[in-house]
Design an enzyme around this catalytic site. Structure first.
Site, PDB file in Angstrom:
ATOM      1  N   SER A  38      11.369  27.057 -23.927  1.00  0.00           N
ATOM      2  CA  SER A  38      12.446  27.784 -24.611  1.00  0.00           C
ATOM      3  C   SER A  38      13.798  27.479 -23.999  1.00  0.00           C
ATOM      4  O   SER A  38      14.830  27.503 -24.689  1.00  0.00           O
ATOM      5  CB  SER A  38      12.198  29.295 -24.539  1.00  0.00           C
ATOM      6  OG  SER A  38      11.126  29.676 -25.350  1.00  0.00           O
ATOM      7  N   ASP A  40      15.993  33.572 -32.939  1.00  0.00           N
ATOM      8  CA  ASP A  40      15.340  34.062 -31.733  1.00  0.00           C
ATOM      9  C   ASP A  40      15.230  35.586 -31.792  1.00  0.00           C
ATOM     10  O   ASP A  40      15.078  36.154 -32.871  1.00  0.00           O
ATOM     11  CB  ASP A  40      16.150  33.616 -30.506  1.00  0.00           C
ATOM     12  CG  ASP A  40      15.292  33.346 -29.291  1.00  0.00           C
ATOM     13  OD1 ASP A  40      14.785  34.319 -28.716  1.00  0.00           O
ATOM     14  OD2 ASP A  40      15.129  32.175 -28.922  1.00  0.00           O
ATOM     15  N   ASN A  96       4.363  26.589 -24.006  1.00  0.00           N
ATOM     16  CA  ASN A  96       4.150  26.767 -22.566  1.00  0.00           C
ATOM     17  C   ASN A  96       2.682  26.935 -22.201  1.00  0.00           C
ATOM     18  O   ASN A  96       2.353  27.699 -21.289  1.00  0.00           O
ATOM     19  CB  ASN A  96       4.929  27.996 -22.072  1.00  0.00           C
ATOM     20  CG  ASN A  96       6.409  27.893 -22.340  1.00  0.00           C
ATOM     21  OD1 ASN A  96       6.974  26.810 -22.306  1.00  0.00           O
ATOM     22  ND2 ASN A  96       7.046  29.011 -22.606  1.00  0.00           N
ATOM     23  N   HIS A 148      15.484  37.287 -24.491  1.00  0.00           N
ATOM     24  CA  HIS A 148      15.192  35.858 -24.636  1.00  0.00           C
ATOM     25  C   HIS A 148      16.296  35.129 -25.391  1.00  0.00           C
ATOM     26  O   HIS A 148      16.783  34.078 -24.966  1.00  0.00           O
ATOM     27  CB  HIS A 148      13.846  35.715 -25.354  1.00  0.00           C
ATOM     28  CG  HIS A 148      13.316  34.322 -25.424  1.00  0.00           C
ATOM     29  ND1 HIS A 148      13.643  33.447 -26.444  1.00  0.00           N
ATOM     30  CD2 HIS A 148      12.467  33.643 -24.611  1.00  0.00           C
ATOM     31  CE1 HIS A 148      13.012  32.299 -26.256  1.00  0.00           C
ATOM     32  NE2 HIS A 148      12.289  32.378 -25.149  1.00  0.00           N
TER      33      HIS A 148
END
Length: 503
Positions: free
Chosen positions: A274, A63, A194, A96
């Site tokens: 996520s 990530d 998304n 994130h």
């Protein structure tokens, strides 16, 4: 102090010392645990009575990096690698990755913030995304191979690009790395995306080489923003998920933005596929902890087989075998969804807030129904608008105004755009405030009405702004009939006669 009082106090101390388990490590509840609806829904407390995770099981967080000093993550992290800057400091510069890591394995009962679903496992931070949450195929490929070399049994990839929308081809390099990781014994779990479409992730494609995860809400309904399709393995909670955020300033918590616009340090809520992925990654880690000899295929099969069937709540949607159930997957004896006990003061505080919030929403809904009825009556009296489509940027005729139909879940309202800039977001200071959609950023987008027409631009949102299901990367002119999507909210652009519009 009287002798009788001293005697009572001494008796209490003796009983406390002799009580079974008094010599064991004291557990202090996590203060924000009661706000983690997703753990209650999937039966975390039941799963923990079976296993909380083995420290020898490594989950790679591929990530934007992870905050190595976060009090809820310290002790859960191995030294990792940064494939963005090419060094051994995978500290998070976006926020994130830290949020994802907390969902997987934030420490349980340490009097800090939240709990992760697999609080006993170890995480390997692998930074492949920069401060803008953007990464290259080569960095992601290298991150997967590095994770396998370090012994990761689970690889969490809350990233990717949706084919035909954000990518025009599958990533062969990443797909090959995923296949090699699975052949080496790792369960690879990837976000569906998304973009609100039935299109695959470019990093997993339509092939069964990774578990692709859709996002769902508290009611087990697919999140409006979540992609779907036959390649989805299961769904998992991904709306309004509370987790860890970096304790220092990063892009999502930047002090350059107004306080009401930026995310909070320490802990905050995010929505997306996520956030769904780490719930599944943590469940895979728990299963491997309980069954170290299981193959990736066996782990996947158990997750899919034990999922709760939610098809009746998602008619016509392809979101895998259902919503994950940690209790059922681990053979627990409780029904998933039973709420975990919380301390009375916290329970009262949460209930009070929820009751107040529910009352507020009922008042908002009632007002919306009245306004919608009034507007519908006015439309019937005045006649419907014409069907002519304007070219982008076209100026309006005298007496006309740009209008927006705002659709938030089942709530519909109409807004007239005044000349100048209209900011849209969850921040109460925005001109157009979106209530109830936590996937909309605090300041998400801006609409500009000028002599040339109507223009939209993204305001640095976390999930992006879409026009007619295509993400915009630069200011764009709009015309009547265009549909904007912000998170799960839709805005339909129209034109109305200034005498017959809602002010």
């Amino acid at each position: 102090m009287t002798a009788s009082v001293r005697l009572v106090m001494l008796w209490c101390l003796v009983c406390a010392a002799l009580w079974p388990g008094a010599g064991a490590r004291a557990e202090t509840p996590d203060p924000l645990r009661g706000d983690q609806w997703s753990l209650d829904l999937i039966g975390a407390a039941c799963a923990w009575r079976v296993v909380q995770g083995d420290a020898d099981v490594i989950v790679a967080i591929i990530d934007s990096g992870v905050d190595p000093q976060h009090p809820d993550l310290v002790g859960r992290l191995l030294p990792g690698r940064d494939f963005v800057d090419g060094d051994d400091d995978p500290s998070d510069a976006n926020g994130h990755g830290t949020h994802v890591a907390g969902i997987v394995a934030a420490t349980l009962n340490n009097a800090e913030g939240i709990a992760g679903l697999a609080p006993g496992v170890t995480m390997l931070p692998v930074r492949v995304l920069n401060e803008r949450n953007v990464g290259t195929e080569s960095a992601i490929e290298a991150g997967i191979r590095y994770s396998v070399a370090r012994g990761a049994r689970v690889i969490n990839m809350s990233l990717g690009a949706t084919l035909t929308i954000a990518a025009d081809r599958e990533s062969t390099r990443v797909l090959n790395a995923i296949r090699e990781a699975q052949a080496a014994g790792a369960v690879v779990i990837v976000a569906a995306g998304n973009d609100f479409v039935p299109f695959p992730n470019a990093f997993a494609g339509e092939h069964p080489d990774a578990m692709v995860i859709a996002a769902s809400d508290r009611s087990d309904v697919k999140a409006r923003f979540s992609n779907s399709g036959p390649w989805i393995a299961v769904s998992a909670p991904g709306v309004d998920v509370l987790s860890t955020m970096p304790t220092y300033e990063v892009s999502l918590t930047s002090g350059d933005a107004p306080e009401s616009e930026r995310f909070r340090r320490g802990y905050d809520r995010l929505s997306g596929t996520s956030q769904a992925v780490p719930h599944v990654a943590a469940l895979a880690a728990l299963l491997i902890s309980a069954h170290p000899d299981w193959s990736p295929a066996e782990v996947r099969a158990q997750i899919e087989r034990s999922a709760q069937d939610v098809r009746t709540r998602n008619p016509g949607l392809e979101i895998g075998t259902g919503r994950i159930d940690a209790c059922a997957a681990l053979g627990g004896d409780d029904a998933a969804g039973a709420p975990a006990p919380v301390a009375p003061p916290l329970e009262l505080r949460v209930w009070g807030f929820a009751a107040a919030q529910t009352l507020a929403w009922l008042l908002v809904l009632a007002g919306g129904i009245v306004i919608a009825g009034w507007w519908s009556m006015r439309r019937r009296r005045s006649g419907s608008a014409g069907s002519r489509r304007e070219t982008p940027g076209a100026a309006l005729s005298a007496g006309q105004q740009w209008t927006v139909q705002v659709i938030v879940f089942d709530d519909v309202s109409h807004v007239v755009l005044a000349p100048g800039t209209t900011t849209i977001g969850r921040d109460p200071a925005c001109v157009l405030v979106v209530h109830g959609d936590t996937s909309v950023s605090r300041r998400h987008a801006r609409l500009l009405v000028d002599e040339a027409g109507l223009q939209v631009e993204d305001a640095g949102s976390s999930h992006g702004t879409f026009v007619n299901d295509r993400r915009i990367t630069a200011p764009r002119r709009l015309r009547r009939g265009d549909v904007l999507r912000l998170g799960q909210t839709q805005l339909r652009i129209g034109i109305g006669d200034s005498r017959h519009v809602l002010h």
